[in-house]
Design an enzyme around this catalytic site. Structure first.
Site, mmCIF file in Angstrom:
data_model
loop_
_atom_site.group_PDB
_atom_site.id
_atom_site.type_symbol
_atom_site.label_atom_id
_atom_site.label_comp_id
_atom_site.label_asym_id
_atom_site.label_seq_id
_atom_site.Cartn_x
_atom_site.Cartn_y
_atom_site.Cartn_z
ATOM 1 N N CYS A 125 8.595 -13.917 10.033
ATOM 2 C CA CYS A 125 9.816 -13.531 10.758
ATOM 3 C C CYS A 125 10.354 -14.634 11.669
ATOM 4 O O CYS A 125 11.488 -14.557 12.137
ATOM 5 C CB CYS A 125 9.562 -12.275 11.581
ATOM 6 S SG CYS A 125 9.077 -10.895 10.539
ATOM 7 N N HIS A 160 14.816 -11.407 17.107
ATOM 8 C CA HIS A 160 14.371 -10.924 15.793
ATOM 9 C C HIS A 160 14.379 -9.394 15.806
ATOM 10 O O HIS A 160 13.966 -8.767 16.781
ATOM 11 C CB HIS A 160 12.963 -11.456 15.501
ATOM 12 C CG HIS A 160 12.332 -10.820 14.302
ATOM 13 N ND1 HIS A 160 12.933 -10.812 13.073
ATOM 14 C CD2 HIS A 160 11.155 -10.143 14.155
ATOM 15 C CE1 HIS A 160 12.157 -10.170 12.216
ATOM 16 N NE2 HIS A 160 11.081 -9.751 12.849
ATOM 17 N N ASN A 167 14.302 -4.601 9.264
ATOM 18 C CA ASN A 167 13.691 -5.918 9.465
ATOM 19 C C ASN A 167 13.789 -6.711 8.158
ATOM 20 O O ASN A 167 13.084 -6.412 7.194
ATOM 21 C CB ASN A 167 12.232 -5.724 9.880
ATOM 22 C CG ASN A 167 11.509 -7.042 10.164
ATOM 23 O OD1 ASN A 167 12.022 -8.111 9.880
ATOM 24 N ND2 ASN A 167 10.306 -6.935 10.714
HETATM 25 O O1 UT7 Z 1 8.501 -8.375 12.138
HETATM 26 C C1 UT7 Z 1 7.214 -8.869 12.137
HETATM 27 C C2 UT7 Z 1 6.291 -8.252 13.073
HETATM 28 N N1 UT7 Z 1 6.240 -6.812 12.963
HETATM 29 C C3 UT7 Z 1 6.487 -6.068 14.025
HETATM 30 O O2 UT7 Z 1 6.854 -6.570 15.058
HETATM 31 C C4 UT7 Z 1 6.242 -4.583 13.895
HETATM 32 C C5 UT7 Z 1 5.438 -4.110 15.076
HETATM 33 N N2 UT7 Z 1 5.019 -2.696 14.988
HETATM 34 C C6 UT7 Z 1 5.895 -1.675 15.056
HETATM 35 O O3 UT7 Z 1 7.100 -1.854 15.115
HETATM 36 C C7 UT7 Z 1 5.316 -0.281 15.172
HETATM 37 O O4 UT7 Z 1 3.954 -0.373 15.391
HETATM 38 C C8 UT7 Z 1 5.573 0.616 13.936
HETATM 39 C C9 UT7 Z 1 7.052 0.972 13.861
HETATM 40 C C10 UT7 Z 1 5.123 -0.066 12.677
HETATM 41 C C11 UT7 Z 1 4.812 1.936 14.097
HETATM 42 O O5 UT7 Z 1 5.146 2.556 15.309
HETATM 43 P P1 UT7 Z 1 4.013 3.010 16.338
HETATM 44 O O6 UT7 Z 1 4.709 3.663 17.440
HETATM 45 O O7 UT7 Z 1 3.170 1.823 16.673
HETATM 46 O O8 UT7 Z 1 3.211 4.081 15.514
HETATM 47 P P2 UT7 Z 1 1.653 4.130 15.161
HETATM 48 O O9 UT7 Z 1 1.350 3.182 14.050
HETATM 49 O O10 UT7 Z 1 0.854 4.030 16.424
HETATM 50 O O11 UT7 Z 1 1.541 5.595 14.622
HETATM 51 C C12 UT7 Z 1 1.815 6.757 15.455
HETATM 52 C C13 UT7 Z 1 1.782 7.986 14.591
HETATM 53 C C14 UT7 Z 1 0.569 8.080 13.670
HETATM 54 O O12 UT7 Z 1 0.188 9.416 13.551
HETATM 55 P P3 UT7 Z 1 -1.050 9.985 14.409
HETATM 56 O O13 UT7 Z 1 -2.239 9.161 14.028
HETATM 57 O O14 UT7 Z 1 -0.662 9.813 15.857
HETATM 58 O O15 UT7 Z 1 -1.125 11.421 13.981
HETATM 59 C C15 UT7 Z 1 1.109 7.605 12.348
HETATM 60 O O16 UT7 Z 1 0.381 8.107 11.245
HETATM 61 O O17 UT7 Z 1 2.938 8.002 13.731
HETATM 62 C C16 UT7 Z 1 2.492 8.172 12.371
HETATM 63 N N3 UT7 Z 1 3.433 7.464 11.507
HETATM 64 C C17 UT7 Z 1 4.538 8.040 11.025
HETATM 65 N N4 UT7 Z 1 5.062 9.272 11.152
HETATM 66 C C18 UT7 Z 1 6.223 9.533 10.516
HETATM 67 C C19 UT7 Z 1 3.374 6.181 11.094
HETATM 68 N N5 UT7 Z 1 4.426 5.914 10.315
HETATM 69 C C20 UT7 Z 1 5.169 7.039 10.252
HETATM 70 C C21 UT7 Z 1 6.374 7.371 9.619
HETATM 71 N N6 UT7 Z 1 6.873 8.621 9.766
HETATM 72 N N7 UT7 Z 1 7.066 6.476 8.871
#
Ligand code: UT7
Length: 332
Positions: A116, A256, A286
């Site tokens: 990125c 970004h 993204n």
């Molecule tokens: O561009 C290059 C670098 N990349 C980034 O900068 C991305 C950085 N990371 C992020 O933007 C975020 O971590 C994500 C958007 C990928 C995920 O968001 P988050 O708030 O960190 O969610 P999480 O992974 O901690 O998951 C929270 C919950 C989980 O459920 P439980 O375990 O709390 O029951 C996930 O299973 O959200 C669940 N979850 C979803 N629910 C509905 C994960 N993906 C989804 C989804 N829809 N698509």
């Protein structure tokens, strides 16, 4: 240091027509519009469909548009750098393919891989060639067809990424505008959190790797989020400090587009108000190397000569960085 500065003299973007909405994703994986918008800020993203279309398709369209709008003869281009994580193939470089298709037959060209952060790495590299006085016209491209490496059964990654990109013309500045400073970092320790397991020389493609779904983006989202928030905000703050800038001096933050929450945290740390933050994550998601040129393209008409821009990125590697530049032109 030479007294030649490198400026962005033109910008052009390209996104494919197909719009993949959050609603459509709801039919593919267990997710919902409310979750995606509140956790990322994304409403839709573009997907490049069709046989034989790759990242070069995006790059060619962007460069053709750029050459037309800047009145540049492709034979006058000295160098083309294509930042991408999804090259058409391992070799030849996608930049070589783009150069041929746009008729840039007097230049050399190569790809740059910094996930990125690719576009700002390319911007800093191109600037060195201009500042040295050796070259007069460098075209940099940031483009990715992320849909080619996304697992559309994995809800944690497929909601984030999209296809698209843009190209910029880099030339010597006629005054004090242009790239003033840049700061870049990388940390290979980030590999464990964000990578594609197979398809490279360490683990070439095989039936086993395909069956294990190893040709897709793997991301430990929450861990990457923490690194991204800290590093993108810190490096943006550092470049401001060493150039004696406060939030008030900054006309635009060009961040970004990975996650709206990371962007908000960066703006807050810099003391930059929301109205000065470029944002288009809601419509493209993204696009990896494509986010920065797509932002500059979308906001081009609002940019004025002399505007202070901080461009910041963070991505796989990890790679990250920030560029401070004074915008060089008023768009017609
Ligand atoms: O561009 C290059 C670098 N990349 C980034 O900068 C991305 C950085 N990371 C992020 O933007 C975020 O971590 C994500 C958007 C990928 C995920 O968001 P988050 O708030 O960190 O969610 P999480 O992974 O901690 O998951 C929270 C919950 C989980 O459920 P439980 O375990 O709390 O029951 C996930 O299973 O959200 C669940 N979850 C979803 N629910 C509905 C994960 N993906 C989804 C989804 N829809 N698509």
């Amino acid at each position: 240091m030479s007294n030649i500065r490198a400026q962005i003299s033109g910008i052009h973007g390209y996104v494919p027509d197909y719009i993949l909405t959050n609603k459509e994703l709801e039919t593919m994986v267990d997710t919902n519009d409310e979750w995606i918008v509140s956790r990322t800020g994304i409403k839709e993203r573009r997907i490049l469909k069709g046989e034989d279309k790759g990242t070069s398709t995006i790059g060619i369209e962007a460069v053709k548009g750029l050459l037309k709008k800047t009145g540049t003869d492709p034979l006058d281009i000295d160098l083309i750098i294509c930042a991408t994580t999804t090259p058409d193939m391992p070799f030849p470089a996608t930049a070589n393919i783009i150069a041929k298709e746009v008729g840039a037959n007097n230049c050399f060209s190569f790809d740059m891989q910094a996930a990125c952060s690719g576009f700002i790495y390319a911007l800093t590299t191109a600037s060195q060639f201009i500042e040295s006085g050796r070259y007069k016209k460098v075209v940099i491209i940031g483009a990715d067809k992320m849909s080619s490496i996304i697992d559309y059964t994995d809800r944690t990654t497929c909601i984030i990424f999209g296809d698209g990109g843009g190209a910029a013309l880099i030339e010597p500045s006629l005054n004090d505008n242009g790239v003033i400073d840049s700061l870049h970092r990388s940390d290979g320790g980030g590999e464990q959190y964000l990578h594609m397991k197979a398809g490279g020389s360490r683990r070439p493609a095989s039936l086993e790797t395909i069956n294990a779904r190893e040709h897709y983006v793997y991301q430990a989202g929450a861990a990457v989020f923490k690194f991204a928030v800290t590093n993108m905000a810190d490096i943006s703050y550092e470049i401001m400090k060493r150039n004696n800038l406060t939030g008030d001096d900054i006309t635009w933050l060009v961040p970004h587009q990975a996650n709206k929450r990371i962007i908000d945290a960066t703006a807050k740390r810099m003391g930059v108000g929301d109205e000065k933050v470029m944002l288009n994550i809601e419509k493209y998601g993204n696009t990896t190397s494509g986010t920065i040129p797509l932002l500059l393209w979308d906001y081009e008409k609002q940019l004025k000569e002399g505007d202070n821009l901080i461009i910041a990125a963070f991505g796989g590697g990890f790679t990250w960085g920030a560029v401070y530049l004074k915008w060089a032109y008023n768009s017609k």
